[in-house]
Design an enzyme around this catalytic site. Structure first.
Site, PDB file in Angstrom:
ATOM      1  N   CYS A 117      -0.748  -8.928   6.490  1.00 35.11           N
ATOM      2  CA  CYS A 117      -0.720  -8.482   5.095  1.00 35.11           C
ATOM      3  C   CYS A 117       0.282  -9.318   4.297  1.00 35.11           C
ATOM      4  O   CYS A 117       1.179  -9.936   4.867  1.00 35.11           O
ATOM      5  CB  CYS A 117      -0.281  -7.029   4.995  1.00 35.11           C
ATOM      6  SG  CYS A 117      -1.360  -5.856   5.835  1.00 35.11           S
ATOM      7  N   HIS A 144       1.218  -4.397  -1.721  1.00 33.63           N
ATOM      8  CA  HIS A 144       1.051  -4.715  -0.288  1.00 33.63           C
ATOM      9  C   HIS A 144      -0.452  -4.804  -0.012  1.00 33.63           C
ATOM     10  O   HIS A 144      -1.134  -3.791   0.064  1.00 33.63           O
ATOM     11  CB  HIS A 144       1.713  -3.601   0.529  1.00 33.63           C
ATOM     12  CG  HIS A 144       1.662  -3.778   2.025  1.00 33.63           C
ATOM     13  ND1 HIS A 144       2.667  -3.350   2.842  1.00 33.63           N
ATOM     14  CD2 HIS A 144       0.732  -4.327   2.859  1.00 33.63           C
ATOM     15  CE1 HIS A 144       2.361  -3.612   4.119  1.00 33.63           C
ATOM     16  NE2 HIS A 144       1.186  -4.204   4.144  1.00 33.63           N
ATOM     17  N   THR A 149       8.573  -2.269   1.179  1.00 37.48           N
ATOM     18  CA  THR A 149       7.350  -2.130   1.970  1.00 37.48           C
ATOM     19  C   THR A 149       7.638  -2.608   3.382  1.00 37.48           C
ATOM     20  O   THR A 149       8.282  -3.636   3.595  1.00 37.48           O
ATOM     21  CB  THR A 149       6.137  -2.834   1.324  1.00 37.48           C
ATOM     22  OG1 THR A 149       4.946  -2.321   1.923  1.00 37.48           O
ATOM     23  CG2 THR A 149       6.160  -4.347   1.490  1.00 37.48           C
TER      24      THR A 149
END
Lengths: 201, 169, 122
Positions: B36, B53, B30
């Site tokens: 995040c 994520h 990711t």
């Protein structure tokens, strides 16, 4: 929830709003650059799944400079001005005579002020067209990977609907070699309001 | 998520508000974790690994207008969902270990008490604790973005950042 | 004697630009403020002849600062220098006591002209 329909007619209106707003912003940038011509693409309006918003910037892992501003008031918009590292350095040295274009405190403050002026010009134009009052928050600057910047902006601005409207315009200058993009993310409620005012509901 | 095969290895790219699970072999990646948080879960016996994520901490404040929630957006709903998917692949909750990354504060001038990133990390920890999944590796906080990779054959997790290369957590 | 100016803007770059323009034109920069609150505090301390005021700033915006300064000193001479040119905002600033409103980006002459005009009135 009713499926949010944005037909081509409405996307056209958004493009025109972006066109006039960004046109105004670019005029300001040109003035800052002592009258140098700033070229812009025709703004594009997209309706994207949330997950695909970061990919709207080429090279999610590429380091870029992001200037992030929220326009708040009668409606809310999120604005992100994105520059390549090289362009940001060129912009800093164009406005700070004698500077090497470093991202030090003064350099960052140049980017902040340019973001502020661009956004305010944009919001001024939107305000004239829609009669809505919109004030920008003080700009925030980050230098990092494009994907991290844009996902952070989505989280900070709470723009997390499953589908996102994104207006994107690219600009560039020849002499000072600045290339950047302006991304505008209106809140879902903002669009409804703007469409209503423009008689499109 | 996007899946592709490179040199006989399956590579799955997890987008924001997204997750993926693989077994035995492959790589889950990711890109661009800012505020995040990326959460990797791994069962080394069954060699089942998953990565989520998440964008924000709690789902409750953000129900969409029809009341539905995209569970992958939020820490408190994404982790249980990831666990569920891993169990379907043969992962066992009691054997799961987690590694987490992200939760940084990218914008330097933000003057809030607790940043979105900190809140995300806090909620991720709390959710993992509730599920009795220990955190065995982490690279969180700071002010830079991260890319996270989970190698399914070994459970190895690496983090790369702009200009600072790659580390293993 | 040179007129004393208090510059208010949240970005260091804009403060520097204003300082350069004003110093070149014979003004003395008596102080710089980075937000509305600092402007209000510094106004009381240095009693400048003129104030330049940004609108969009953290902690306290320029409109609020104008109101508070005018309360301290009804004769204060404040010129707004802001990127925000929306009509309602200009009117609000002027109603709050600002003497002029300059929209960024500006021509240096425009700032000098505005300050001259404002300081020649009493």
């Amino acid at each position: 929830m009713e499926e949010r329909k944005i037909d081509s007619n409405r996307l056209d209106v958004l493009k025109e709003l972006a066109n006039i707003g960004v046109g105004n912003a670019i005029t300001s940038l040109s003035q800052l650059l002592s009258g140098e011509k700033v070229d812009m693409d025709v703004p594009a309006a997209f309706l994207l799944p949330l997950q695909d918003v970061p990919a709207s910037l080429e090279g999610e892992e590429t380091a870029v400079v992001g200037v992030y501003i929220e326009g708040k008031g009668d409606v809310n918009l999120t604005i992100l001005f994105v520059l390549s590292l090289e362009s940001a350095a060129n912009l800093i040295s164009a406005l700070l005579p004698g500077s090497a274009g470093d991202f030090d405190e003064m350099g960052i403050s140049v980017l902040t002020e340019v973001g502020n002026i661009l956004t305010a010009s944009y919001l001024n134009a939107i305000s004239i067209m829609t009669n809505l009052q919109l004030l920008p928050t003080p700009p925030e600057v980050a230098v990092d990977m494009a994907g991290a910047i844009i996902s952070t902006v989505l989280a900070e601005a709470r723009v997390i609907d499953d589908e996102i409207v994104l207006l994107k315009t690219s600009l560039n200058t020849r002499q000072t070699r600045i290339e950047g993009s302006i991304l505008i993310l209106p809140d879902a409620g903002a669009l409804e309001k703007i469409f209503r005012i423009l008689g499109l509901t | 998520m996007i899946s592709m095969i490179v040199d006989n290895t399956e590579i799955v790219k997890v987008k924001i508000a997204d997750m993926a699970v693989l077994k035995d072999n492959g790589l889950i990646i990711t890109v661009g974790l800012g505020s995040c948080v990326g959460i990797c879960l791994y069962d080394e016996i069954s060699r089942v690994g998953g990565l989520a994520h998440i964008l924000l901490a709690e789902s409750q404040q953000f129900k969409s207008r029809d009341g539905a929630v995209n569970k992958a957006k939020f820490a408190d709903t994404a982790i249980p969902l990831l666990l569920e998917k891993m169990e379907k692949f043969g992962g066992k909750r009691s054997r799961l270990r987690s590694k987490i990354a992200g939760g940084s504060q990218l914008f330097v001038f933000k003057k809030t008490n607790i940043s979105v990133g900190e809140k995300n990390v806090e909620t991720v920890r709390r959710t993992l604790k509730k599920l009795n999944i220990p955190v065995v590796g982490e690279d969180v906080g700071g002010s830079h973005g991260r890319t996270m990779r989970l190698y399914i054959d070994s459970g190895r997790v690496t983090i790369s950042t702009v200009g600072k290369g790659e580390i293993e957590i | 004697m040179a007129k004393k100016v208090l510059i208010t803007d949240d970005t260091a770059f804009m403060r520097m630009t204003l300082r350069n323009v004003l110093e070149k034109n014979g003004y003395e920069i008596a102080g710089e403020a980075e937000d509305g609150q600092q402007a209000v505090d510094k106004y009381g301390m240095i009693k400048p002849d003129l104030v330049t005021m940004d609108i969009t700033m953290p902690n306290m915006d320029g409109i609020t600062a104008i109101k508070l300064i005018m309360k301290q000193d009804p004769n204060a001479k404040i010129v707004v220098v802001s990127a925000m040119g929306q009509k309602a905002l200009v009117i609000e600033a002027l109603n709050s006591g600002a003497k002029d409103f300059i929209v960024k980006p500006f021509q240096p002459d425009r700032i000098v002209e505005a300050l001259q005009k404002v300081s020649s009135t009493s």
